[in-house]
Write an enzyme that holds these catalytic residues in place. Structure first.
Site, PDB file in Angstrom:
ATOM      1  N   SER A  12     -94.088 -25.293   9.664  1.00  0.00           N
ATOM      2  CA  SER A  12     -94.834 -24.756   8.525  1.00  0.00           C
ATOM      3  C   SER A  12     -94.048 -25.016   7.249  1.00  0.00           C
ATOM      4  O   SER A  12     -92.899 -24.570   7.114  1.00  0.00           O
ATOM      5  CB  SER A  12     -95.034 -23.248   8.680  1.00  0.00           C
ATOM      6  OG  SER A  12     -95.412 -22.708   7.422  1.00  0.00           O
ATOM      7  N   HIS A  37     -97.967 -28.073   9.439  1.00  0.00           N
ATOM      8  CA  HIS A  37     -98.786 -26.865   9.254  1.00  0.00           C
ATOM      9  C   HIS A  37     -98.690 -26.407   7.792  1.00  0.00           C
ATOM     10  O   HIS A  37     -97.600 -26.225   7.256  1.00  0.00           O
ATOM     11  CB  HIS A  37     -98.264 -25.779  10.199  1.00  0.00           C
ATOM     12  CG  HIS A  37     -99.066 -24.527  10.234  1.00  0.00           C
ATOM     13  ND1 HIS A  37    -100.212 -24.389  10.975  1.00  0.00           N
ATOM     14  CD2 HIS A  37     -98.883 -23.336   9.626  1.00  0.00           C
ATOM     15  CE1 HIS A  37    -100.704 -23.172  10.826  1.00  0.00           C
ATOM     16  NE2 HIS A  37     -99.922 -22.511  10.009  1.00  0.00           N
ATOM     17  N   ASP A  39     -99.823 -23.630   5.071  1.00  0.00           N
ATOM     18  CA  ASP A  39    -100.295 -22.243   4.959  1.00  0.00           C
ATOM     19  C   ASP A  39    -100.872 -21.965   3.573  1.00  0.00           C
ATOM     20  O   ASP A  39    -100.146 -21.868   2.587  1.00  0.00           O
ATOM     21  CB  ASP A  39     -99.133 -21.289   5.236  1.00  0.00           C
ATOM     22  CG  ASP A  39     -98.816 -21.199   6.718  1.00  0.00           C
ATOM     23  OD1 ASP A  39     -99.754 -20.982   7.506  1.00  0.00           O
ATOM     24  OD2 ASP A  39     -97.638 -21.356   7.088  1.00  0.00           O
ATOM     25  N   MET A  41    -102.652 -19.371   1.157  1.00  0.00           N
ATOM     26  CA  MET A  41    -102.808 -17.912   1.003  1.00  0.00           C
ATOM     27  C   MET A  41    -103.379 -17.593  -0.367  1.00  0.00           C
ATOM     28  O   MET A  41    -103.027 -18.249  -1.355  1.00  0.00           O
ATOM     29  CB  MET A  41    -101.456 -17.229   1.152  1.00  0.00           C
ATOM     30  CG  MET A  41    -100.758 -17.542   2.460  1.00  0.00           C
ATOM     31  SD  MET A  41     -99.257 -16.583   2.630  1.00  0.00           S
ATOM     32  CE  MET A  41     -98.587 -17.279   4.144  1.00  0.00           C
ATOM     33  N   HIS A  70    -104.068 -24.053   7.503  1.00  0.00           N
ATOM     34  CA  HIS A  70    -104.363 -22.676   7.920  1.00  0.00           C
ATOM     35  C   HIS A  70    -104.816 -21.900   6.688  1.00  0.00           C
ATOM     36  O   HIS A  70    -104.009 -21.613   5.798  1.00  0.00           O
ATOM     37  CB  HIS A  70    -103.072 -22.083   8.517  1.00  0.00           C
ATOM     38  CG  HIS A  70    -103.178 -20.671   8.967  1.00  0.00           C
ATOM     39  ND1 HIS A  70    -102.072 -19.930   9.324  1.00  0.00           N
ATOM     40  CD2 HIS A  70    -104.243 -19.846   9.135  1.00  0.00           C
ATOM     41  CE1 HIS A  70    -102.447 -18.721   9.679  1.00  0.00           C
ATOM     42  NE2 HIS A  70    -103.762 -18.635   9.564  1.00  0.00           N
ATOM     43  N   MET A  72    -105.698 -18.784   4.930  1.00  0.00           N
ATOM     44  CA  MET A  72    -105.635 -17.309   4.912  1.00  0.00           C
ATOM     45  C   MET A  72    -106.284 -16.867   3.608  1.00  0.00           C
ATOM     46  O   MET A  72    -105.618 -16.394   2.674  1.00  0.00           O
ATOM     47  CB  MET A  72    -104.169 -16.863   5.023  1.00  0.00           C
ATOM     48  CG  MET A  72    -103.621 -17.070   6.432  1.00  0.00           C
ATOM     49  SD  MET A  72    -101.826 -17.027   6.499  1.00  0.00           S
ATOM     50  CE  MET A  72    -101.489 -18.737   6.145  1.00  0.00           C
ATOM     51  N   MET A 141    -102.344 -15.448  16.026  1.00  0.00           N
ATOM     52  CA  MET A 141    -101.276 -15.007  15.121  1.00  0.00           C
ATOM     53  C   MET A 141    -100.348 -14.054  15.878  1.00  0.00           C
ATOM     54  O   MET A 141    -100.803 -13.041  16.427  1.00  0.00           O
ATOM     55  CB  MET A 141    -101.854 -14.276  13.911  1.00  0.00           C
ATOM     56  CG  MET A 141    -102.694 -15.118  12.966  1.00  0.00           C
ATOM     57  SD  MET A 141    -101.858 -16.556  12.270  1.00  0.00           S
ATOM     58  CE  MET A 141    -100.415 -15.836  11.483  1.00  0.00           C
ATOM     59  N   GLY A 146     -99.151 -13.735   6.228  1.00  0.00           N
ATOM     60  CA  GLY A 146     -98.783 -13.499   4.833  1.00  0.00           C
ATOM     61  C   GLY A 146     -97.380 -13.981   4.501  1.00  0.00           C
ATOM     62  O   GLY A 146     -97.131 -14.399   3.379  1.00  0.00           O
TER      63      GLY A 146
HETATM   64  C1  DX5 Z   1     -97.671 -16.602   8.414  1.00  0.00           C
HETATM   65  C2  DX5 Z   1     -97.908 -18.101   8.424  1.00  0.00           C
HETATM   66  C3  DX5 Z   1     -96.989 -18.833   9.337  1.00  0.00           C
HETATM   67  C4  DX5 Z   1     -95.549 -18.725   8.962  1.00  0.00           C
HETATM   68  C5  DX5 Z   1     -94.716 -18.909  10.172  1.00  0.00           C
HETATM   69  O1  DX5 Z   1     -98.606 -15.994   7.639  1.00  0.00           O
HETATM   70  O2  DX5 Z   1     -99.231 -18.371   8.845  1.00  0.00           O
HETATM   71  O3  DX5 Z   1     -97.382 -20.187   9.499  1.00  0.00           O
HETATM   72  O4  DX5 Z   1     -95.170 -19.623   7.981  1.00  0.00           O
HETATM   73  O5  DX5 Z   1     -93.396 -18.705   9.802  1.00  0.00           O
HETATM   74  P1  DX5 Z   1     -92.252 -18.293  10.831  1.00  0.00           P
HETATM   75  O6  DX5 Z   1     -92.189 -19.384  11.863  1.00  0.00           O
HETATM   76  O7  DX5 Z   1     -91.056 -18.222   9.980  1.00  0.00           O
HETATM   77  O8  DX5 Z   1     -92.671 -16.970  11.443  1.00  0.00           O
HETATM   78 ZN    ZN Z   2     -99.856 -20.455   9.468  1.00  0.00          ZN
END
Ligand code: DX5
Ligand code: ZN
Length: 227
Positions: A12, A37, A39, A41, A70, A72, A141, A146
């Site tokens: 990520s 990946h 993220d 948000m 992803h 969110m 998840m 977040g």
């Molecule tokens: C959380 C994200 C994850 C996050 C994972 O909201 O969707 O993709 O970046 O990070 P780690 O591996 O550090 O838990």
């Molecule tokens: Zn994610």
């Protein structure tokens, strides 16, 4: 993208250097990342803000593997076209993001992307039966979304086991997101997951000037899973 159930690590970029995404992506792919990946948000569905379609379009040329986005965000539907145009291979929306997830998944496939469905830790798998033939990936998840660097929630192991049974022979990836380390990864690989997202556990100890730790980190997660 042909379907492949072998174990994949999806770093990520939430844990990468935000001033250096292009180089970070090239470095982590050279070190063995299977997917990237991304993220997204919105500060509304989750209590944090990252980036939107223009940033995805900017990093797209640097990704040689798979761009796994992803979302969110809520609402999702008004932004699907923009993320598809930005070059996402997979667009994952949350079941909890709205009351018409069926329509959202149709729209994602309609925009030419693979469709992913993400489930928060508090969400059961009972209500996804009618969605199974509309998805290419289910993201479980294992933290509340977040933030990176949170602690893995063990109750999700049983959920993944039951999800794996429910999926049967369908070509659907099971992706795990949150708190993946060499300690937690094998629990999920054994339960039936094939894509492990890892942010802090992949990027720790390395940088674009010293990317070898990224490779060591990816290999130790895979080795812990027996592969
Ligand atoms: C959380 C994200 C994850 C996050 C994972 O909201 O969707 O993709 O970046 O990070 P780690 O591996 O550090 O838990
Ligand atoms: Zn994610």
């Amino acid at each position: 993208m042909t379907f492949d159930r072998s174990l994949k690590i999806a770093p990520s970029i939430l844990s990468a250097d935000f001033a250096n995404f292009g180089q970070e992506i090239r470095a982590v792919e050279a070190q063995g990342a299977d997917w990237i990946h991304v993220d997204v948000m919105d500060g509304h569905f989750v209590p944090n803000l990252t980036f939107g379609p223009p940033m995805c379009a900017a990093i797209r040329p640097h990704i040689k593997t798979v761009m796994d986005v992803h979302l969110m965000i809520a609402p999702v539907d008004p932004y699907i076209e923009a993320f598809a145009e930005a070059g996402a291979d997979i667009l994952t929306a949350h079941l909890e993001a709205g009351s018409h997830v069926h329509r959202t998944l149709q729209a994602i496939r309609g925009a030419g992307c693979k469709a992913g469905l993400a489930l928060n830790p508090g969400t059961g798998i009972e209500e996804i039966g009618y969605l199974l033939d509309m998805v290419d990936l289910i993201c479980v998840m294992t933290v509340n979304p977040g933030f990176g660097g949170q602690k893995f929630i063990h109750s999700q192991i049983d959920k993944v086991r039951r999800l794996r049974e429910m999926i049967g022979d369908r070509p659907i990836h099971i992706e795990i997101d949150g708190g993946i380390t060499p300690e937690t990864a094998p629990l999920m690989a054994q339960a039936g997951a094939d894509v492990l997202v890892a942010g802090s556990a992949v990027f720790k100890g390395g940088s674009v000037d010293d990317p070898a730790p990224y490779g060591d980190n990816i290999r130790s997660i895979k080795a812990a899973c027996g592969g």
